[in-house]
Design a protein around this motif. Sequence first.
Motif, PDB file in Angstrom:
ATOM      1  N   ARG B 150       0.846  -1.206   0.000  1.00 30.80           N
ATOM      2  CA  ARG B 150       0.000   0.000   0.000  1.00 30.80           C
ATOM      3  C   ARG B 150       0.877   1.250   0.000  1.00 30.80           C
ATOM      4  O   ARG B 150       0.576   2.223  -0.678  1.00 30.80           O
ATOM      5  CB  ARG B 150      -0.926  -0.015   1.221  1.00 30.80           C
ATOM      6  CG  ARG B 150      -2.283   0.579   0.926  1.00 30.80           C
ATOM      7  CD  ARG B 150      -3.196   0.471   2.096  1.00 30.80           C
ATOM      8  NE  ARG B 150      -2.861   1.436   3.125  1.00 30.80           N
ATOM      9  CZ  ARG B 150      -3.490   1.543   4.286  1.00 30.80           C
ATOM     10  NH1 ARG B 150      -4.470   0.736   4.565  1.00 30.80           N
ATOM     11  NH2 ARG B 150      -3.139   2.450   5.158  1.00 30.80           N
ATOM     12  N   ASP B 154       1.278   4.056  -3.167  1.00 27.81           N
ATOM     13  CA  ASP B 154       0.683   5.355  -2.814  1.00 27.81           C
ATOM     14  C   ASP B 154       0.655   6.282  -4.035  1.00 27.81           C
ATOM     15  O   ASP B 154       1.615   6.350  -4.803  1.00 27.81           O
ATOM     16  CB  ASP B 154       1.520   5.991  -1.691  1.00 27.81           C
ATOM     17  CG  ASP B 154       0.874   7.258  -1.154  1.00 27.81           C
ATOM     18  OD1 ASP B 154       0.098   7.150  -0.198  1.00 27.81           O
ATOM     19  OD2 ASP B 154       1.140   8.346  -1.715  1.00 27.81           O
ATOM     20  N   ASP B 155      -0.473   7.003  -4.169  1.00 27.66           N
ATOM     21  CA  ASP B 155      -0.645   7.868  -5.346  1.00 27.66           C
ATOM     22  C   ASP B 155       0.451   8.926  -5.438  1.00 27.66           C
ATOM     23  O   ASP B 155       0.972   9.212  -6.511  1.00 27.66           O
ATOM     24  CB  ASP B 155      -1.994   8.591  -5.283  1.00 27.66           C
ATOM     25  CG  ASP B 155      -3.162   7.628  -5.326  1.00 27.66           C
ATOM     26  OD1 ASP B 155      -2.925   6.411  -5.266  1.00 27.66           O
ATOM     27  OD2 ASP B 155      -4.311   8.091  -5.419  1.00 27.66           O
ATOM     28  N   GLN B 156       0.771   9.536  -4.294  1.00 26.59           N
ATOM     29  CA  GLN B 156       1.676  10.693  -4.312  1.00 26.59           C
ATOM     30  C   GLN B 156       3.149  10.310  -4.191  1.00 26.59           C
ATOM     31  O   GLN B 156       3.970  10.747  -4.975  1.00 26.59           O
ATOM     32  CB  GLN B 156       1.348  11.621  -3.138  1.00 26.59           C
ATOM     33  CG  GLN B 156       0.060  12.389  -3.277  1.00 26.59           C
ATOM     34  CD  GLN B 156      -0.159  13.259  -2.056  1.00 26.59           C
ATOM     35  OE1 GLN B 156       0.122  12.862  -0.932  1.00 26.59           O
ATOM     36  NE2 GLN B 156      -0.663  14.456  -2.275  1.00 26.59           N
ATOM     37  N   SER B 173      -3.578   5.958  -9.790  1.00 30.02           N
ATOM     38  CA  SER B 173      -4.127   5.624  -8.478  1.00 30.02           C
ATOM     39  C   SER B 173      -4.432   4.130  -8.474  1.00 30.02           C
ATOM     40  O   SER B 173      -5.548   3.708  -8.775  1.00 30.02           O
ATOM     41  CB  SER B 173      -5.397   6.438  -8.197  1.00 30.02           C
ATOM     42  OG  SER B 173      -5.845   6.162  -6.889  1.00 30.02           O
ATOM     43  N   LEU B 175      -4.841   1.888  -6.244  1.00 28.46           N
ATOM     44  CA  LEU B 175      -5.842   1.348  -5.322  1.00 28.46           C
ATOM     45  C   LEU B 175      -7.083   2.236  -5.226  1.00 28.46           C
ATOM     46  O   LEU B 175      -8.029   1.897  -4.531  1.00 28.46           O
ATOM     47  CB  LEU B 175      -5.219   1.171  -3.929  1.00 28.46           C
ATOM     48  CG  LEU B 175      -4.010   0.233  -3.879  1.00 28.46           C
ATOM     49  CD1 LEU B 175      -3.365   0.254  -2.501  1.00 28.46           C
ATOM     50  CD2 LEU B 175      -4.416  -1.186  -4.250  1.00 28.46           C
ATOM     51  N   GLY B 176      -7.082   3.373  -5.912  1.00 31.58           N
ATOM     52  CA  GLY B 176      -8.209   4.290  -5.830  1.00 31.58           C
ATOM     53  C   GLY B 176      -9.011   4.379  -7.113  1.00 31.58           C
ATOM     54  O   GLY B 176     -10.027   5.058  -7.163  1.00 31.58           O
ATOM     55  N   ASN B 177      -8.545   3.715  -8.144  1.00 32.69           N
ATOM     56  CA  ASN B 177      -9.251   3.721  -9.427  1.00 32.69           C
ATOM     57  C   ASN B 177      -9.944   2.368  -9.602  1.00 32.69           C
ATOM     58  O   ASN B 177      -9.281   1.329  -9.629  1.00 32.69           O
ATOM     59  CB  ASN B 177      -8.240   3.962 -10.554  1.00 32.69           C
ATOM     60  CG  ASN B 177      -8.912   4.073 -11.909  1.00 32.69           C
ATOM     61  OD1 ASN B 177     -10.041   3.616 -12.092  1.00 32.69           O
ATOM     62  ND2 ASN B 177      -8.236   4.688 -12.851  1.00 32.69           N
ATOM     63  N   PRO B 178     -11.284   2.361  -9.735  1.00 29.37           N
ATOM     64  CA  PRO B 178     -11.995   1.074  -9.844  1.00 29.37           C
ATOM     65  C   PRO B 178     -11.528   0.217 -11.009  1.00 29.37           C
ATOM     66  O   PRO B 178     -11.676  -0.995 -10.987  1.00 29.37           O
ATOM     67  CB  PRO B 178     -13.458   1.492 -10.035  1.00 29.37           C
ATOM     68  CG  PRO B 178     -13.544   2.890  -9.578  1.00 29.37           C
ATOM     69  CD  PRO B 178     -12.196   3.510  -9.788  1.00 29.37           C
ATOM     70  N   LYS B 263     -10.243  -2.374   1.324  1.00 31.64           N
ATOM     71  CA  LYS B 263     -11.498  -2.542   2.083  1.00 31.64           C
ATOM     72  C   LYS B 263     -12.710  -2.717   1.152  1.00 31.64           C
ATOM     73  O   LYS B 263     -13.795  -2.204   1.414  1.00 31.64           O
ATOM     74  CB  LYS B 263     -11.705  -1.360   3.028  1.00 31.64           C
ATOM     75  CG  LYS B 263     -10.708  -1.334   4.180  1.00 31.64           C
ATOM     76  CD  LYS B 263     -11.152  -0.456   5.301  1.00 31.64           C
ATOM     77  CE  LYS B 263     -10.357  -0.694   6.563  1.00 31.64           C
ATOM     78  NZ  LYS B 263      -8.915  -0.551   6.419  1.00 31.64           N
ATOM     79  N   GLY B 264     -12.506  -3.407   0.063  1.00 34.76           N
ATOM     80  CA  GLY B 264     -13.614  -3.708  -0.846  1.00 34.76           C
ATOM     81  C   GLY B 264     -13.876  -2.629  -1.891  1.00 34.76           C
ATOM     82  O   GLY B 264     -14.628  -2.825  -2.824  1.00 34.76           O
ATOM     83  N   GLY B 265     -13.294  -1.458  -1.714  1.00 37.06           N
ATOM     84  CA  GLY B 265     -13.503  -0.358  -2.654  1.00 37.06           C
ATOM     85  C   GLY B 265     -12.423  -0.355  -3.706  1.00 37.06           C
ATOM     86  O   GLY B 265     -11.644  -1.315  -3.796  1.00 37.06           O
ATOM     87  N   ALA B 267     -15.629   1.877  -5.039  1.00 37.70           N
ATOM     88  CA  ALA B 267     -16.910   1.585  -5.712  1.00 37.70           C
ATOM     89  C   ALA B 267     -17.158   0.085  -5.834  1.00 37.70           C
ATOM     90  O   ALA B 267     -17.569  -0.392  -6.893  1.00 37.70           O
ATOM     91  CB  ALA B 267     -16.953   2.272  -7.085  1.00 37.70           C
ATOM     92  N   ASN B 268     -16.883  -0.665  -4.782  1.00 37.04           N
ATOM     93  CA  ASN B 268     -17.120  -2.124  -4.721  1.00 37.04           C
ATOM     94  C   ASN B 268     -16.270  -2.921  -5.709  1.00 37.04           C
ATOM     95  O   ASN B 268     -16.528  -4.110  -5.915  1.00 37.04           O
ATOM     96  CB  ASN B 268     -18.602  -2.463  -4.983  1.00 37.04           C
ATOM     97  CG  ASN B 268     -19.485  -2.034  -3.830  1.00 37.04           C
ATOM     98  OD1 ASN B 268     -19.113  -2.173  -2.675  1.00 37.04           O
ATOM     99  ND2 ASN B 268     -20.648  -1.482  -4.137  1.00 37.04           N
TER     100      ASN B 268
END
Lengths: 297, 321
Positions: B150, B154-156, B173, B175-178, B263-265, B267-268
């Motif tokens: 993680r 990291d994005d940054q 991203s 881990l932040g892009n579905p 954590k599942g995200g 957006a699922n």
Amino acid sequence: MFYALPMEQEPLAIYYSEKVWEDAHLSEGDIPKTWDAMLELAAKLETKDRAGLVFEPGQGYFQNFTWYPWMWQGGADAVGGDGKSAFDTKGAIQALQLFQDGVVKGVSPRTNPAAGDLPAALDKGQAAMWQSGIWNVADFRLRLPKTRYGIFRLPTPSGGRYATIAGGWAFVANKNGRNPEAAAKFCVEAVGSMDPASVKRVADWCTVAKSDISPRKSALDLGTARGGYSTPIMKQFKDDIYPGTRGEPRYPPVIYKAISDAIQNTMLAGHKAADEAEIAGASIDAYLKSYEGAKIL
Amino acid sequence: MTAPTSARTASKTASSELPATAAKSPKLNRRQREGWAAALFLAPDVIGLTIFIGLPMVLSFVLSLFQVSGFGQYTFIGFANYQRIFADPVFYSSLRTTLIYVVCLVPGGFVASLLLALLVRQKLPGVGFFRTAYFLPFSISIVVVALIWRFMLDDQVGVVNQVLGWVGIPPQSWLGNPQLALGTAVVVTIWVQMGYYMVILLGGLQDIPTEFYEAARIDGASAWANFRHITWPLLKPTSFFVLLTSTVAALTGAFDMIYVLTKGGPANSTNVLIFYIYQQAFQYGEYGYAAAIGTFLVLIMLACSTAIFVTTRGGRFSYGD
């Protein structure tokens, strides 16, 4: 089913790094009052290594908690006074759009900077502004007392009304427990009676152990008299941020999940805010038709 | 000098008593003795599986027939939780995510492990170091591994984006892009597991008699022909084991990695069934519904295992395959 007494209240505000602001030649007069001004400012402060404005991106109860006040500011709600969903309305749509705009404009990150550690992120310049709660004040005090930061009220949409949200822990006794009366009495003695020890306990908890607003007037007065709200940040939280606070709603999981999916799909998957509000509103209404529990506040 | 004398005496006494004792005990024939021996050998596993797997499965199925409030109130509702599964859109989305996860992870992990095993089978200097290094991630806690990744993603400030930046690829991203998160979780999981499966496949490779390769070399076979006609068929029993265990692991063992990474995200997009079960039980307090999804997952697992058994004829292979 339960007896519960709150022991703390934790309102949300926007934190900002004073150093970042000074480097950008900004002052307190530049504090944004509207959503548009807030996003515009975030765009000015955002760099390759620094988020302009952090809205909670992680899927879960906490993200919903941080999002609700933006919805309330536009007059929307998950459940209206008539017991039906008030979600598929302008207020909710524009609040969903706000979180999406932050990401689309590149000022709000898709994951939390500094692994979600707000004080560290502001200290290291990884975030310029961050929506979060009063509990961070104690964290700064303990870990990074020299870091210079400020706070301001959540800005409002045009035509909207200021609102923020306060969460916090409570002493709860289960009505179905072995001796609910004794458990309830314990809760009252611990944090709810007029006994001086009980009042002092709450004041200590909110101002010494943590940095919270006391939910009891007597404990708030005692904490204030002892200087617990004398620092500029705590005073601002008590006198400026806290008025206009609404308690965190306890929505059943189905309602929580419908709203969570709407926020996530809009913010991170790029779905249309209006479509997501419609889907969530329909889902909430379908659930409310067969709901027989206590009134949802 | 007295000790040996005593020992001899004791031994004599014992041997003189032996026939009397043996005469008293019931005589078991060979078949019975083997039966008892087999039962004793199997007992630890059977007892452990019954207590820790069988019993919880039965209790979980019973729980799935109730609506549970989380505060000790149980209401029998029959198969209503199972009916609810088929009307739950998040369940379908979670099932789809799980299938994508398994379909990407199992073959991807198998190919990566096999390539590593072929690589470290070579008799090269320092190969022992590489075998250890590849296995090392598997010996670390999944939570620790996921946390480290993680930070790296990291994005940054993540090292992955920094390295990609050197070759002109803009930061992502992960881990932040579905659209990226599930693939990222699959890659990290493969990285963790490939060393473990490499060791198993290496064992299978080393079991293949070298005479086959020598004969092939004399016949002028290419490296690909060696793999296609010797290695691959003779490695099938080991491959079967790896595919079966990695499929089960993908279906049921993804929780800790997903919990720490996303954590599942977002957006699922990484909300696999095992994580959805956790959400229903421990975030929403829907223990009965979670148990019903759990039972459903067991059925999926049984279906996958059966399919693997059938297509590989129960893991029995002959050299003629």
